[in-house]
Design an enzyme around this catalytic site. Structure first.
Site, PDB file in Angstrom:
ATOM      1  N   LEU A 100       0.818  -1.211   0.000  1.00  0.00           N
ATOM      2  CA  LEU A 100       0.000   0.000   0.000  1.00  0.00           C
ATOM      3  C   LEU A 100       0.849   1.256   0.000  1.00  0.00           C
ATOM      4  CD1 LEU A 100      -2.667  -1.031   2.664  1.00  0.00           C
ATOM      5  CD2 LEU A 100      -2.948  -1.001   0.177  1.00  0.00           C
ATOM      6  N   ASP A 152       4.343  13.750  14.814  1.00  0.00           N
ATOM      7  CA  ASP A 152       4.610  13.492  13.388  1.00  0.00           C
ATOM      8  C   ASP A 152       3.313  13.598  12.588  1.00  0.00           C
ATOM      9  OD1 ASP A 152       6.317  13.053  11.268  1.00  0.00           O
ATOM     10  OD2 ASP A 152       6.186  10.873  11.386  1.00  0.00           O
TER      11      ASP A 152
END
Length: 804
Positions: A496, A615
């Site tokens: 993916l 993040d």
């Protein structure tokens, strides 16, 4: 009476001028005549009739409005000009766009009829002539899918092997004759693709393969190059090469009647030529023939690759190099394991890679070398940053050597070419010694296998015990063979994407449940603490805008996290993709932004322990089947209890561009660090560009600087990706730009907290004016990371944390 007559004629003249220059659209009832023009709403482009070089021939074309001399960028009837001044461009009763000649009927048409209750033709702000269905608003036809000799920003060359469809550039016959010339510019269906100019049926020029942001055969496109291009290729045999240029308001790429591909940008006064190819004699395709190497110099110089000699010495002496070169010593290839006939590879540096390459997927540099070595048909290989492994099974054609730049090409040669015909040294070992060596090696290998297997089981038990001690309810431990079966042994077709610490694969369990498997790479820097942190944290945090972890798998050094599968992958696959971005209009983007803010509020305020993500970025926002956003990738997150509102670390982790100034410079992080990242993410969603790749104008403005400037001039309304303009609510867009700028202010105290942020997004209350952001980072690499004495990227030291 005289004054009234003057006023009347003045009004009549004004009406005529407005009719001539401000025609609104083309419909069945309102055709476009020779004396009229149709302008884009931004006043940049104009559609009308023109006669090149003052000839009698009339063409329908699009040009830059107000630019003298006129620059035509598209011609409708380039093969069928008319001389009838009563001609007109109109929408027919069946919805098609036709050019009528008053005497001879239809001169040109778009070639399609539509089952439509009515349609109209409009000229968009990016110079695209579109036919739109009045009822649905759907685009029925567009000139961007039917090129002439020019590419404008946001247009795409393409191919589709399944349907045979291609979009190519075709030169004019001459500078004053728009009829099709002999030169055609196209992208090739190779992986990766390259731009190829054909002269009739003969190859004339090529760019070399595309490597992420650049063409390898254009040395000016180095790692610092701010690429205005994007290439997307899929496994179904289609590819799109899109031209973007936000740095100049007016720009274009043409293929000239002489076969040159040129890029022009308008500086406000004149057109500047920023790039042209072919740029020298070596750029002409195959000038030195097969296995020849063209040296970029004046005059042109050809030489043979090492291990080859001119095919015809006489022709080379006469300056005719197209016959190329022949191999001096024939290859002997039988697997290339050992022996005097083993082949070797000779590196050639600063090279424009030859044509007819083939892509080898999922191999590293050494595997690329070995793959070519053990394939007797392989004549050369190269491992390219941004591509991977390329091999050549055909003659090496159109190789060029630059003085700087280019790639390293490793060509296959007979072993004797390495050092002449010297006899190889033969190593003789006795039978007894060899047998003893085999026995000892086998015994050592058996003992090593036992130790490895024992260590793997010990490690697995230790991990399980550690996780059980953290009281993680509902966490399932998967066996490695279960995950291998689910992911088809981690096949490339199941991949993916690439996450913060490794690859992510799609899987399907035996009960039919789809999963996403995050495979943590050994080089990721994520150790036991970070892995445990992510498992414990995500399993205990439950919110509709956070991704849910199902379990984990530990097998030796292999660490896997198993998540719920997100059908629509990550947000960046939509926002930064030239085609898929149209699937996420402004209302949907605004919903996604609010969902991210709700997830962030839960992390910062609504869970028992405060969570700082550290993040937060577009690629870490996953989308489910209903396009609901879910925050993911918690490997770097930190938690703390009670009233503690900030912390400090000597190891700064995160992604360059999203990191707040105080965090990147001093290691201090807090809720306001995530708010800063959210502000960057919000501006990226609005503009449709990645902060690490954005560069505007000659000064190379960063995304934050560009947003600040736009907010000062237009309150940010013009920042929204123009392809989404039809779906936007301008005041809402401007408000979001202001919120984004409030989030990226230099001082943490000036930024809103998460509760205030969500209120700003869900109400219409007055907003404070933002202060100019001062922390702006300009990087050409995707999601680059800081790495200095103070900073360690994708590594961290942290204590174990517990969520609710």
């Amino acid at each position: 009476m005289g004054k009234k007559r003057i006023v009347f004629f003045a009004c009549l003249l004004l009406f005529t001028v407005l009719l001539r220059f401000s025609y609104a659209g083309i419909t069945t009832e309102s055709p476009l005549s020779v004396e009229q023009t149709l302008s884009s709403s931004n006043g940049i482009y104009e559609l009308g009739f023109f006669s090149p070089n003052n000839s009698q021939n009339l063409y329908v074309g699009i040009w830059f409005k107000g630019i003298i001399p006129r620059v035509v960028v598209w011609v409708a009837n380039r093969e069928t000009p008319t001389t009838d001044t009563s001609a007109n461009l109109a929408i027919s009763s069946n919805g098609s766009l036709l050019l009528f000649n008053g005497k001879h009927g239809v001169v040109w048409s778009i070639g399609e009829n539509f089952a439509s209750n009515g349609s109209r033709a409009e000229l968009t702000d990016n110079g695209n002539l579109v036919v739109i269905d009045n009822a649905s608003g759907r685009t029925l036809w567009e000139s961007f899918e039917h090129f002439g000799d020019t590419m404008l920003p946001f247009s795409s060359l393409m191919y589709n092997l399944a349907t045979g469809e291609k979009r190519v550039l075709t030169s004019w016959k001459t500078d004053t004759d728009p009829s099709p010339g002999v030169f055609v510019g196209q992208i090739t269906p190779q992986v990766p693709s390259q731009v190829l100019i054909m002269r009739g049926s003969t190859r004339y020029y090529r760019t070399g393969p595309w490597a992420k942001t650049r063409f390898t055969g254009i040395p000016l496109m180095d790692d610092t190059y701010a690429s205005p291009f994007s290439l997307q290729q899929d496994a179904n045999g289609s590819g799109f090469f899109t031209y973007f240029d936000r740095s100049f308001k007016l720009s274009r790429i043409i293929i000239s009647s002489e076969g040159s591909m040129k890029r022009f940008r308008h500086n406000g006064t004149d057109w500047e030529l920023s790039y042209m190819a072919p740029a020298n004699s070596c750029d002409i395709y195959g000038v030195c023939g097969p296995f020849g190497l063209c040296i970029v110099s004046v005059p042109l110089k050809c030489k043979c690759l090492k291990g080859f000699v001119p095919h015809s010495t006489e022709e080379w002496k006469r300056g005719n190099w197209t016959g190329g070169c022949a191999r001096l010593t024939e290859l002997h290839c039988q697997g290339n394991s050992t022996g005097k006939d083993v082949n070797i590879f000779h590196p050639v540096t600063n090279v424009k890679l030859p044509d007819f390459y083939e892509y080898e997927s999922s191999v590293d540099a050494e595997e690329c070398h070995q793959s070519c070595l053990h394939n007797c048909s392989c004549l050369a290989f190269a491992y390219i940053h941004g591509i991977g492994c390329l091999i050549w099974n055909q003659n090496l054609m159109d190789a060029v050597q630059f003085s700087a730049g280019g790639e390293i090409l490793s060509i296959r040669l007979a072993h004797s070419e390495l050092g002449g015909n010297k006899r190889n040294k033969i190593i003789v070992a006795s039978t007894v010694s060899l047998s003893l060596f085999v026995i000892l090696t086998s015994a050592a290998f058996g003992f090593w296998r036992y130790r490895v297997k024992h260590k793997a089981y010990t490690l697995k038990d230790a991990w399980r015990n550690d996780l059980k001690s953290k009281e993680v309810p509902g966490l399932e431990f998967f066996e490695m063979n279960t995950i291998q079966t689910a992911t088809n042994n981690f096949s490339l077709s199941n991949k993916l994407g690439q996450g913060g610490f490794g690859s992510v694969y799609k899987g399907k369990l035996q009960d039919g449940k789809e999963i996403a498997v995050k495979q943590l790479s050994s080089s990721s820097g994520q150790g036991k603490e970070e892995f445990m942190n992510e498992i414990v944290l995500i399993s205990k945090l439950q919110h509709r805008n956070l991704v849910r972890v199902l379990g984990c798998c530990i097998e030796g050094e292999e660490k896997l996290l198993i998540y719920e599968f997100m059908l629509n992958k990550s947000l960046d696959t939509f926002v930064f993709d030239a085609r898929k971005k149209l699937e996420v209009d402004w209302p949907k983007r605004f919903d996604i932004v609010q969902g991210i803010a709700r997830g962030l509020l839960y992390l910062h305020r609504d869970s028992r322990l405060k969570v700082i993500h550290r993040d937060l970025k577009v690629s870490n926002i996953l989308l489910d089947e209903k396009m609901n956003p879910k925050i993911s990738d918690f490997g770097l997150a930190r938690m703390y209890e009670g009233t503690q509102c900030q912390d400090k670390t000597r190891r700064v982790v995160g992604t360059l561009g999203y990191m707040s100034p105080e965090y990147a410079w001093t290691g201090v992080f807090s809720e306001k660090s995530d708010i800063y990242s959210f502000g960057v993410l919000l501006l990226e969603i609005i503009i449709g560009e990645k902060i690490s790749r954005f560069s505007y104008g000659e000064e190379g403005k960063t995304l934050l600087a560009y947003a600040w400037e736009s907010w000062g001039e237009t309150k940010g309304i013009d920042l929204l990706d123009q392809d989404l303009a039809d779906s936007c609510r301008p005041l809402e867009v401007g408000r979001c730009v202001q919120i984004g700028l409030l989030c990226v202010q230099h001082q943490p105290a000036d930024r809103p907290n998460t509760l205030e942020l969500l209120a700003m997004l869900t109400t219409t209350s007055d907003l404070p004016s933002p202060k100019q952001p001062t922390f702006v980072v300009h990087s050409r690499d995707d999601e680059s990371s800081l790495s200095k004495d103070l900073f360690t990227v994708n590594e961290m030291t942290q204590s174990m944390i517990l969520g609710r």
